[in-house]
Design a protein around this motif. Structure first.
Motif, PDB file in Angstrom:
ATOM      1  N   SER A 132      17.911 -11.258 -17.107  1.00 33.71           N
ATOM      2  CA  SER A 132      17.073 -12.315 -17.671  1.00 33.71           C
ATOM      3  C   SER A 132      15.740 -11.732 -18.104  1.00 33.71           C
ATOM      4  O   SER A 132      15.336 -10.655 -17.638  1.00 33.71           O
ATOM      5  CB  SER A 132      16.836 -13.438 -16.652  1.00 33.71           C
ATOM      6  OG  SER A 132      15.972 -12.989 -15.627  1.00 33.71           O
ATOM      7  N   THR A 204      23.284 -17.250 -22.534  1.00 35.53           N
ATOM      8  CA  THR A 204      22.187 -17.523 -21.607  1.00 35.53           C
ATOM      9  C   THR A 204      20.885 -17.538 -22.390  1.00 35.53           C
ATOM     10  O   THR A 204      20.298 -16.486 -22.667  1.00 35.53           O
ATOM     11  CB  THR A 204      22.112 -16.448 -20.498  1.00 35.53           C
ATOM     12  OG1 THR A 204      23.397 -16.308 -19.890  1.00 35.53           O
ATOM     13  CG2 THR A 204      21.095 -16.853 -19.433  1.00 35.53           C
ATOM     14  N   GLN A 206      17.406 -17.307 -23.638  1.00 36.00           N
ATOM     15  CA  GLN A 206      16.165 -16.732 -23.126  1.00 36.00           C
ATOM     16  C   GLN A 206      14.952 -17.144 -23.962  1.00 36.00           C
ATOM     17  O   GLN A 206      13.814 -16.826 -23.618  1.00 36.00           O
ATOM     18  CB  GLN A 206      16.266 -15.198 -23.132  1.00 36.00           C
ATOM     19  CG  GLN A 206      17.422 -14.655 -22.313  1.00 36.00           C
ATOM     20  CD  GLN A 206      17.280 -14.971 -20.834  1.00 36.00           C
ATOM     21  OE1 GLN A 206      16.258 -14.702 -20.222  1.00 36.00           O
ATOM     22  NE2 GLN A 206      18.320 -15.566 -20.251  1.00 36.00           N
TER      23      GLN A 206
END
Length: 303
Positions: A132, A204, A206
């Motif tokens: 991340s 995902t 970001q």
């Protein structure tokens, strides 16, 4: 070699081809612009009206884009040294297009760059990619990296405010010092952005984190600053001198910055690290040989 490293390798080689060619086209464009206005080395921007400069700039953008993606897949210790290939390409093209002669010793320098790059590729570490952008932010916030950033920016301020007015036109290290220090920060920012985009494309998101946008702003400012002083260096000094010195300084500082922030060598055995260092020294030797031959040729021409 891991699959991600192979992707990074291919992208880095392609990037070097485009960037090496861009150096020559930009140099030719700067020469033409200098004949019609104030030189870039003296603060002029006539080159912005020169199509050949824009052709070189376009190739550089493509090359940097490929480099950008390469950093998302492979560690900086693999991607950055492969920039030596751009030196070889620019040296060969300069020989034919700019009439900057490449001697036999210069060819030896090119071979050293290739050999060193191969050694680095064979022993490059497999990077454990952050999961991340917040993890990347934690890496960027560690005290060791903050000290590196503070030291780099302090030196850049001294170079710009104190040394550039006095020695910018006579010492290539002033402009290239600024480029290289800022460039090392550019690379870690670009790597952070690349990983964020890669994770976003994988599902995902970001882009919702302010840290991603912070890295984008820092990267943009660093790139603009880099290009400005690189143009001044290319306009003021021989391209065959600028390319190898810039490579040596930029690569050394980038590997240092990446090693501090991303811990590229963490978990590698001593023999692999030693091999990478030997490969890097071989590449540096090649660039120094190239620089020495160019410098001697300039002296002989002056005499």
């Amino acid at each position: 070699m891991a699959e991600d490293n192979v992707r990074g390798l291919v992208l880095a080689v392609g990037s070097s081809v485009f960037i090496g060619t861009s150096f020559i086209l930009k140099k030719k464009g700067l020469r033409r612009a200098a004949a019609n206005g104030t030189r870039a080395g003296y603060g002029g921007y006539t080159y912005l009206l020169e199509p050949l400069w824009w052709a070189g700039m376009s190739l550089m953008i493509i090359g940097e884009a490929a480099n950008f993606v390469a950093y998302a897949f492979a560690p900086a210790v693999l991607v950055t040294p492969l920039g030596a290939l751009s030196i070889i390409i620019s040296a060969v093209l300069a020989h034919f297009m700019l009439k900057e002669k490449l001697s036999k010793l210069g060819v030896l320098g090119c071979v050293s760059c290739i050999v060193g790059s191969v050694v680095i590729v064979l022993h490059a570490p497999q990077e454990e990619a952050p999961i991340s952008v917040q993890e990347i932010w934690d890496l960027a916030s560690q005290s060791a990296f903050l000290i590196y950033v503070a030291a780099s920016l302090s030196i850049v301020v001294v170079l710009i405010l104190h040394l550039e007015p006095r020695y910018g036109q006579s010492n290539v290290l002033v402009y290239l010092g600024i480029c290289s220090l800022i460039g090392s920060l550019t690379v870690v920012s670009i790597k952070a952005i690349g990983i964020a985009i890669k994770l976003t494309l994988e599902g995902t998101n970001q882009l919702i984190y302010p840290q991603t946008w912070f890295f984008m702003i820092v990267g943009a400012v660093c790139v603009i600053t880099q290009l400005n002083y690189l143009n001044k260096a290319l306009d003021t000094f021989n391209a065959a001198i600028v390319s190898p010195i810039y490579y040596v300084m930029f690569t050394t500082l980038t590997i240092a910055a990446s090693a501090i922030m991303f811990k590229d060598w963490y978990g590698q055995d001593a023999s692999s690290i030693a091999s990478e260092i030997c490969g890097f020294i071989t590449v540096l030797t090649g660039t120094i040989i190239l620089h020495a031959t160019r410098e001697q040729e300039q002296t002989n021409t002056s005499d």
